[in-house]
Motif scaffolding. Structure first.
Motif, PDB file in Angstrom:
ATOM      1  N   MET A   1       0.907  -0.702  -0.037  1.00 15.94           N
ATOM      2  CA  MET A   1       0.201  -0.103  -0.185  1.00 15.94           C
ATOM      3  C   MET A   1       1.271   1.724   0.161  1.00 15.94           C
ATOM      4  O   MET A   1       1.783   1.284   0.338  1.00 15.94           O
ATOM      5  N   ASP A   2       0.405   2.234  -0.584  1.00 12.47           N
ATOM      6  CA  ASP A   2       0.895   3.394  -0.660  1.00 12.47           C
ATOM      7  C   ASP A   2       0.096   4.776  -0.782  1.00 12.47           C
ATOM      8  O   ASP A   2      -1.194   5.157  -0.810  1.00 12.47           O
ATOM      9  N   ASN A   3       0.423   5.784   0.153  1.00 15.59           N
ATOM     10  CA  ASN A   3       0.359   7.080   0.741  1.00 15.59           C
ATOM     11  C   ASN A   3      -1.532   6.279   1.154  1.00 15.59           C
ATOM     12  O   ASN A   3      -2.395   6.845   1.306  1.00 15.59           O
ATOM     13  N   MET A   4      -1.549   5.490   2.143  1.00 12.14           N
ATOM     14  CA  MET A   4      -2.864   4.986   3.286  1.00 12.14           C
ATOM     15  C   MET A   4      -2.406   5.645   4.462  1.00 12.14           C
ATOM     16  O   MET A   4      -1.772   5.458   4.845  1.00 12.14           O
ATOM     17  N   PRO A   5      -3.563   6.050   5.143  1.00 10.92           N
ATOM     18  CA  PRO A   5      -3.516   5.530   6.208  1.00 10.92           C
ATOM     19  C   PRO A   5      -3.186   4.969   7.578  1.00 10.92           C
ATOM     20  O   PRO A   5      -3.611   3.641   7.144  1.00 10.92           O
ATOM     21  N   THR A   6      -2.741   5.127   8.546  1.00 12.18           N
ATOM     22  CA  THR A   6      -2.336   4.459   9.244  1.00 12.18           C
ATOM     23  C   THR A   6      -3.084   4.138  10.634  1.00 12.18           C
ATOM     24  O   THR A   6      -2.965   5.622  10.605  1.00 12.18           O
ATOM     25  N   ARG A   7      -3.199   4.227  11.827  1.00 10.40           N
ATOM     26  CA  ARG A   7      -3.507   4.245  12.691  1.00 10.40           C
ATOM     27  C   ARG A   7      -3.474   5.306  13.902  1.00 10.40           C
ATOM     28  O   ARG A   7      -4.449   6.062  14.666  1.00 10.40           O
ATOM     29  N   GLY A   8      -2.493   5.318  13.542  1.00  7.17           N
ATOM     30  CA  GLY A   8      -1.795   6.775  14.513  1.00  7.17           C
ATOM     31  C   GLY A   8      -1.832   8.113  13.394  1.00  7.17           C
ATOM     32  O   GLY A   8      -2.223   9.491  13.927  1.00  7.17           O
ATOM     33  N   ASP A   9      -2.404   8.844  12.070  1.00 11.27           N
ATOM     34  CA  ASP A   9      -2.380   9.280  11.429  1.00 11.27           C
ATOM     35  C   ASP A   9      -3.698   8.910  10.219  1.00 11.27           C
ATOM     36  O   ASP A   9      -3.667   9.482   8.749  1.00 11.27           O
ATOM     37  N   ALA A  10      -4.871   8.679  10.764  1.00 11.95           N
ATOM     38  CA  ALA A  10      -5.810   8.282  10.052  1.00 11.95           C
ATOM     39  C   ALA A  10      -6.601   9.124   9.767  1.00 11.95           C
ATOM     40  O   ALA A  10      -7.170   9.711   8.873  1.00 11.95           O
ATOM     41  N   THR A  11      -6.275  10.191  10.736  1.00  2.39           N
ATOM     42  CA  THR A  11      -7.572  11.691  10.510  1.00  2.39           C
ATOM     43  C   THR A  11      -6.512  12.300   9.378  1.00  2.39           C
ATOM     44  O   THR A  11      -7.032  13.163   8.824  1.00  2.39           O
ATOM     45  N   VAL A  12      -5.272  12.248   9.022  1.00  2.00           N
ATOM     46  CA  VAL A  12      -4.492  13.254   7.897  1.00  2.00           C
ATOM     47  C   VAL A  12      -4.930  12.617   6.362  1.00  2.00           C
ATOM     48  O   VAL A  12      -5.093  11.386   6.077  1.00  2.00           O
ATOM     49  N   VAL A  13      -5.401  13.953   5.557  1.00  2.00           N
ATOM     50  CA  VAL A  13      -5.965  13.292   3.915  1.00  2.00           C
ATOM     51  C   VAL A  13      -4.857  13.443   3.918  1.00  2.00           C
ATOM     52  O   VAL A  13      -3.837  14.668   3.117  1.00  2.00           O
ATOM     53  N   ARG A  14      -4.677  12.211   2.687  1.00  2.00           N
ATOM     54  CA  ARG A  14      -2.906  12.711   2.381  1.00  2.00           C
ATOM     55  C   ARG A  14      -3.175  12.700   0.488  1.00  2.00           C
ATOM     56  O   ARG A  14      -1.992  12.143   0.110  1.00  2.00           O
ATOM     57  N   GLY A  15      -4.265  12.363   0.030  1.00  2.00           N
ATOM     58  CA  GLY A  15      -4.693  12.558  -1.262  1.00  2.00           C
ATOM     59  C   GLY A  15      -4.798  10.982  -1.810  1.00  2.00           C
ATOM     60  O   GLY A  15      -4.730  10.180  -1.442  1.00  2.00           O
ATOM     61  N   PRO A  16      -4.123  11.341  -3.447  1.00  2.00           N
ATOM     62  CA  PRO A  16      -4.094   9.869  -4.014  1.00  2.00           C
ATOM     63  C   PRO A  16      -3.860   8.507  -2.917  1.00  2.00           C
ATOM     64  O   PRO A  16      -2.826   9.077  -3.204  1.00  2.00           O
ATOM     65  N   ALA A  17      -4.167   7.139  -3.304  1.00  2.00           N
ATOM     66  CA  ALA A  17      -3.353   6.169  -2.601  1.00  2.00           C
ATOM     67  C   ALA A  17      -3.530   4.837  -3.870  1.00  2.00           C
ATOM     68  O   ALA A  17      -4.151   4.822  -4.508  1.00  2.00           O
ATOM     69  N   SER A  18      -2.612   3.956  -3.767  1.00  2.00           N
ATOM     70  CA  SER A  18      -2.952   2.594  -4.210  1.00  2.00           C
ATOM     71  C   SER A  18      -2.793   1.019  -3.112  1.00  2.00           C
ATOM     72  O   SER A  18      -1.815   1.968  -2.228  1.00  2.00           O
ATOM     73  N   VAL A  19      -3.080   0.514  -4.024  1.00  2.00           N
ATOM     74  CA  VAL A  19      -3.090  -0.625  -2.651  1.00  2.00           C
ATOM     75  C   VAL A  19      -3.177  -2.006  -3.905  1.00  2.00           C
ATOM     76  O   VAL A  19      -3.644  -1.997  -4.907  1.00  2.00           O
ATOM     77  N   VAL A  20      -1.986  -3.545  -3.488  1.00  2.00           N
ATOM     78  CA  VAL A  20      -2.131  -3.942  -4.349  1.00  2.00           C
ATOM     79  C   VAL A  20      -2.346  -5.139  -3.400  1.00  2.00           C
ATOM     80  O   VAL A  20      -2.059  -5.255  -1.787  1.00  2.00           O
ATOM     81  N   VAL A  21      -3.522  -6.471  -4.089  1.00  2.00           N
ATOM     82  CA  VAL A  21      -4.086  -6.882  -2.695  1.00  2.00           C
ATOM     83  C   VAL A  21      -4.709  -7.930  -3.823  1.00  2.00           C
ATOM     84  O   VAL A  21      -4.157  -8.441  -4.701  1.00  2.00           O
ATOM     85  N   ARG A  22      -4.569  -9.242  -3.375  1.00  2.00           N
ATOM     86  CA  ARG A  22      -5.306 -10.555  -3.522  1.00  2.00           C
ATOM     87  C   ARG A  22      -6.486 -11.307  -2.807  1.00  2.00           C
ATOM     88  O   ARG A  22      -6.355 -11.411  -1.368  1.00  2.00           O
ATOM     89  N   CYS A  23      -6.993 -11.361  -3.532  1.00  2.00           N
ATOM     90  CA  CYS A  23      -8.446 -12.224  -3.207  1.00  2.00           C
ATOM     91  C   CYS A  23      -7.917 -13.615  -2.358  1.00  2.00           C
ATOM     92  O   CYS A  23      -6.965 -14.578  -2.667  1.00  2.00           O
ATOM     93  N   ALA A  24      -8.918 -13.310  -0.996  1.00  2.00           N
ATOM     94  CA  ALA A  24      -8.402 -14.841  -0.371  1.00  2.00           C
ATOM     95  C   ALA A  24      -9.068 -15.899  -1.128  1.00  2.00           C
ATOM     96  O   ALA A  24      -9.839 -15.967  -1.489  1.00  2.00           O
TER      97      ALA A  24
END
Length: 103
Positions: free
Chosen positions: A80-103
């Motif tokens: 994941m890139d530019n995704m919020p984490t528990r400590g900074d979930a209130t910060v709006v960072r703009g566009p993000a990306s994620v790579v996932v695999r279906c379970a």
């Protein structure tokens, strides 16, 4: 038919149409509803994965669930890139990306 029956049937038709249009796209490509773009990629282990680019992190999650609908919306996050984490979930960072695999 009575007017109340017709009104009821029309109400159900409109509700069904709204529900159908409200789902995120479950196939690769651009999805204007969630403002995301998804494509299939080969991950470093040689297996297929799904890369999702989104304007807002929540949209990435919505699209990942839709893309993994056949596995009941279950997926594993590989990167994941530019995704919020528990400590900074209130910060709006703009566009993000994620790579996932279906379970």
């Amino acid at each position: 038919m009575s007017r109340s029956t017709l009104r009821c049937m029309l109400g159900f038709a409109i509700a069904g149409l709204a529900a159908a249009c409200g789902d995120a796209q479950s196939t690769p490509g651009n999805d204007p509803m969630t403002r995301t773009a998804a494509k299939t990629v080969t991950w470093s282990d040689g297996k297929p994965a799904i890369q999702i680019n989104c304007n807002m992190p929540g949209d990435c999650q919505t699209r990942a669930i839709a893309m993994c609908r056949e596995s009941r919306g279950n997926y594993t996050v590989l990167a994941m890139d530019n995704m919020p984490t528990r400590g900074d979930a209130t910060v709006v960072r703009g566009p993000a990306s994620v790579v996932v695999r279906c379970a």
